[in-house]
Write a protein that holds these residues in place. Sequence first.
Motif, mmCIF file in Angstrom:
data_model
loop_
_atom_site.group_PDB
_atom_site.id
_atom_site.type_symbol
_atom_site.label_atom_id
_atom_site.label_comp_id
_atom_site.label_asym_id
_atom_site.label_seq_id
_atom_site.Cartn_x
_atom_site.Cartn_y
_atom_site.Cartn_z
ATOM 1 N N ALA A 126 0.860 -1.181 0.000
ATOM 2 C CA ALA A 126 0.000 0.000 0.000
ATOM 3 C C ALA A 126 0.894 1.228 0.000
ATOM 4 O O ALA A 126 1.526 1.552 1.012
ATOM 5 N N ALA A 127 0.977 1.873 -1.165
ATOM 6 C CA ALA A 127 1.808 3.069 -1.305
ATOM 7 C C ALA A 127 0.948 4.300 -1.057
ATOM 8 O O ALA A 127 -0.146 4.433 -1.639
ATOM 9 N N ARG A 128 1.410 5.194 -0.200
ATOM 10 C CA ARG A 128 0.629 6.381 0.124
ATOM 11 C C ARG A 128 0.509 7.283 -1.083
ATOM 12 O O ARG A 128 1.429 7.449 -1.865
ATOM 13 N N GLY A 129 -0.683 7.855 -1.219
ATOM 14 C CA GLY A 129 -0.974 8.740 -2.329
ATOM 15 C C GLY A 129 -2.118 8.201 -3.159
ATOM 16 O O GLY A 129 -2.233 6.990 -3.358
ATOM 17 N N PRO A 130 -2.986 9.076 -3.638
ATOM 18 C CA PRO A 130 -4.141 8.629 -4.420
ATOM 19 C C PRO A 130 -3.725 8.108 -5.793
ATOM 20 O O PRO A 130 -2.707 8.506 -6.355
ATOM 21 N N ASN A 131 -4.534 7.217 -6.350
ATOM 22 C CA ASN A 131 -4.275 6.697 -7.698
ATOM 23 C C ASN A 131 -5.532 6.666 -8.554
ATOM 24 O O ASN A 131 -5.555 6.017 -9.595
ATOM 25 N N GLY A 132 -6.595 7.345 -8.087
ATOM 26 C CA GLY A 132 -7.817 7.418 -8.875
ATOM 27 C C GLY A 132 -8.786 6.280 -8.648
ATOM 28 O O GLY A 132 -9.858 6.275 -9.256
ATOM 29 N N VAL A 133 -8.415 5.317 -7.802
ATOM 30 C CA VAL A 133 -9.296 4.186 -7.516
ATOM 31 C C VAL A 133 -9.595 4.187 -6.022
ATOM 32 O O VAL A 133 -8.662 4.241 -5.212
ATOM 33 N N PRO A 134 -10.865 4.134 -5.638
ATOM 34 C CA PRO A 134 -11.163 4.107 -4.198
ATOM 35 C C PRO A 134 -10.430 2.968 -3.504
ATOM 36 O O PRO A 134 -10.341 1.853 -4.030
ATOM 37 N N ASP A 135 -9.926 3.244 -2.327
ATOM 38 C CA ASP A 135 -9.152 2.236 -1.588
ATOM 39 C C ASP A 135 -9.982 0.988 -1.306
ATOM 40 O O ASP A 135 -9.462 -0.134 -1.340
ATOM 41 N N HIS A 136 -11.264 1.169 -1.006
ATOM 42 C CA HIS A 136 -12.088 -0.010 -0.705
ATOM 43 C C HIS A 136 -12.225 -0.918 -1.927
ATOM 44 O O HIS A 136 -12.256 -2.155 -1.797
ATOM 45 N N VAL A 137 -12.305 -0.323 -3.110
ATOM 46 C CA VAL A 137 -12.369 -1.135 -4.327
ATOM 47 C C VAL A 137 -11.086 -1.944 -4.477
ATOM 48 O O VAL A 137 -11.118 -3.138 -4.828
ATOM 49 N N GLU A 138 -9.938 -1.319 -4.194
ATOM 50 C CA GLU A 138 -8.671 -2.044 -4.312
ATOM 51 C C GLU A 138 -8.555 -3.139 -3.258
ATOM 52 O O GLU A 138 -7.966 -4.202 -3.519
ATOM 53 N N ASP A 139 -9.121 -2.922 -2.085
ATOM 54 C CA ASP A 139 -9.123 -3.983 -1.076
ATOM 55 C C ASP A 139 -9.973 -5.166 -1.529
ATOM 56 O O ASP A 139 -9.601 -6.329 -1.330
ATOM 57 N N LEU A 140 -11.117 -4.890 -2.167
ATOM 58 C CA LEU A 140 -11.921 -5.978 -2.719
ATOM 59 C C LEU A 140 -11.171 -6.701 -3.827
ATOM 60 O O LEU A 140 -11.274 -7.930 -3.972
ATOM 61 N N ALA A 141 -10.404 -5.931 -4.608
ATOM 62 C CA ALA A 141 -9.635 -6.547 -5.694
ATOM 63 C C ALA A 141 -8.570 -7.493 -5.144
ATOM 64 O O ALA A 141 -8.255 -8.512 -5.769
ATOM 65 N N LEU A 142 -7.979 -7.155 -3.979
ATOM 66 C CA LEU A 142 -7.008 -8.074 -3.372
ATOM 67 C C LEU A 142 -7.633 -9.448 -3.140
ATOM 68 O O LEU A 142 -6.954 -10.476 -3.240
ATOM 69 N N LEU A 143 -8.919 -9.472 -2.860
ATOM 70 C CA LEU A 143 -9.626 -10.719 -2.568
ATOM 71 C C LEU A 143 -10.269 -11.327 -3.806
ATOM 72 O O LEU A 143 -10.949 -12.362 -3.716
ATOM 73 N N GLY A 144 -10.083 -10.692 -4.972
ATOM 74 C CA GLY A 144 -10.666 -11.211 -6.206
ATOM 75 C C GLY A 144 -12.129 -10.888 -6.358
ATOM 76 O O GLY A 144 -12.828 -11.521 -7.159
ATOM 77 N N LEU A 145 -12.608 -9.898 -5.606
ATOM 78 C CA LEU A 145 -14.015 -9.536 -5.674
ATOM 79 C C LEU A 145 -14.261 -8.283 -6.510
ATOM 80 O O LEU A 145 -15.390 -7.781 -6.557
ATOM 81 N N GLN A 146 -13.221 -7.786 -7.160
ATOM 82 C CA GLN A 146 -13.317 -6.689 -8.125
ATOM 83 C C GLN A 146 -12.259 -6.927 -9.197
ATOM 84 O O GLN A 146 -11.167 -7.458 -8.910
#
Length: 710
Positions: free
Chosen positions: A434-454
């Motif tokens: 988790a690198a600090r700084g925005p990247n245009g994608v909501p953090d919660h969406v990226e957390d779901l992606a870690l689990l394969g749910l996005q």
Amino acid sequence: MHRPARGTLLLLPLLAVLAACRDGGRAPRSSQGGGGSARRGAVRDVVARPMDGEEVEVRFRLEPAGSRSLGFILEFSEDGGRTFQRSSRASEAQASGDGSTLRLVWSAGAELSRPSQHDLVVRVTPYDRRSGKAGIAGESGTFGIGPNRPPRVLAVVPPGPRVGGVAAFEVDVIDEDLDSFRLEAELSLDGGRFRPATILEEGEVFDAPEDGPARVTVHWDAQGDAPGLVASAVRLRVRAADTEWGELAGAAFELSTVPPVVAALSIEGIEEAMNGSVPFTSLDEVEEPFQLAAPPHGFAFTVTIEPGSHGEEVEPGSLAVRLSRSLGKPGTPGWRPAGAELGPLFEQDAASGRARWRVPPESPIAEGPAAVTAEVSDVLGNRSEPASLDFLVVSPERHPGPFEEEDHWLLDFERDNFAIRGRLDSLGRLAVDAARGPNGVPDHVEDLALLGLQARGAEPDSSLEVLDRRVRETVEETVRGYLYAHYGREPDGSGGEEGSRIRFHLAPPPFSCSRLGIGGDDPLPGFTIGRAEYDERNSRRNDDGAEDLGVFSTNIVEYHVNSSLLFRRAFDPFVPGRGTPLGESPFDATVLGPSFDRSAPSNDPAANGRYDRIAAALDAWARMIALVAAHEIGHSVGLVAPRAPPRGLFGGERLASFAGPYTNAYHLDAPGNEIMAAALSFSDALLDGDAGPRFAALFKAYLLGRIRLR
């Protein structure tokens, strides 16, 4: 209970017989009076005995002795002292030879209704000859004139085969001389040895009817004489007396005097250790008393009732509750004085043994220190020990609750503070970066992606993007539904009196409100999964959406994804490299489509299996996010205030008997699956019913405004 034995005086058979009080007879006594009566003298130690013929000598002492301005009135009773009539055949009182007593003679034969009686009592009253005002009277014991046939007990009938409490026995007594009589009882717990028994009618005088035996109801205090006992072959014997004891009779029965128990008396069901019933161990290592503070109305008294061990069932409607303060205002329908019986107002569930009564607005309790007591009986009349609770009644204006106005919270799933990526190592372990700084994608969406749910990089409006959006909406709605449930409402936000006045929004409302950020990592080291501002009594709007506040769902993934079997069972079917991420299964478009019916018999079993795994994973994630969100919002509405009630809610009181290991500042690990413990478990988040996450009764009462902080 035995009265002290009295001697019996018998003269020659051909003369009148005068029997002084013995056992069953009544002892001499003095009537009580005030200070003015005492100055006019008090008669003591009245003794009556026969003389030759039909006269009775009455001797007594006068305190203070020697007043010549006093006269004396003699009265006599033919019913054992219940009623008296004034004698007109009594001589003037004269001092005895040594001056220690006074003596008068009563011509009894001229005034008695029957020449032979053994239920006589005389009363002597001093009075001032000048003013006519009376002093303190004295009475003799029961005595008799003439031959006597003592009363006989013919039968003793218990109220049933099993006896307890204060039991009503029917006793048949005959006195062939028609004398009034008294009763006395004795008890054997083994059918052999007897000892005195307590009857409530002891000392009471009963009439003997002319047409046969007297049927008398006596109440034996079984619970008082033989408390906490279950026994068979118990016997109660009763005997009667005028001036002599007659024949006795008895009855055998089973005994049960184990009382029911008021297991809990509280406000809003708050546990005994947390409601002020007992002190708690403070951080200073001392036993510290405390009290809850409640508003004048709106809260409920709660009672839990249990039968005694091996005892009888609780008697329906026997709950008795009293309050030390008045309710309502005099002259209004809701008014009840202090000490009034409130038991009938309680709603009772016989199956659970629970009862409750919510104090209505029309019957507010007067402000100040208060105490409530409760007791209950079983079907035999055994009475429980009273339970009591001291508490305070405080002004709601000076001591507002956390939700005097409805509180609104934005659940911000859109915050973007990190760029989050994951990769599997050679051992199949997921490493999260988790690198600090925005990247245009909501953090919660990226957390779901870690689990394969996005999916990552889905084209706008593509079928994959539609699936992703549907998953996000499902998760966010489910999180909100569980949050509402934690705060006492239905998943759609509806709810009645058990729900806190709080609303959760998934998009910014058109007015200012509090905010909770959800998603991303904690900028501070460690595996903290949430952080919020503490706001005592919810005194302001709160913004828990800053980078270092809110729900850190990245840490939830990172902490569990490689070590928790339960977590892996839920999410490994989708984690990239371990399972099939959403969008990559041929069934995903079908099972996530709006028309899919899980119960349709024509479904492909493999499609049903994929649907079930997706539903379980999304539900498990939503439960964990909602649990952490409920905890953090709890801090921002005043949980857990330090110190004991009424100032606080035991925040950080780690030495208290009810404080678990996850207790620290502004937290309390209360018994059960406590939302406000300092550590929250993924496995506990998945539990339902009584085992599911919940606010302790103390915290819930605070959130509902039913207890107040001072």
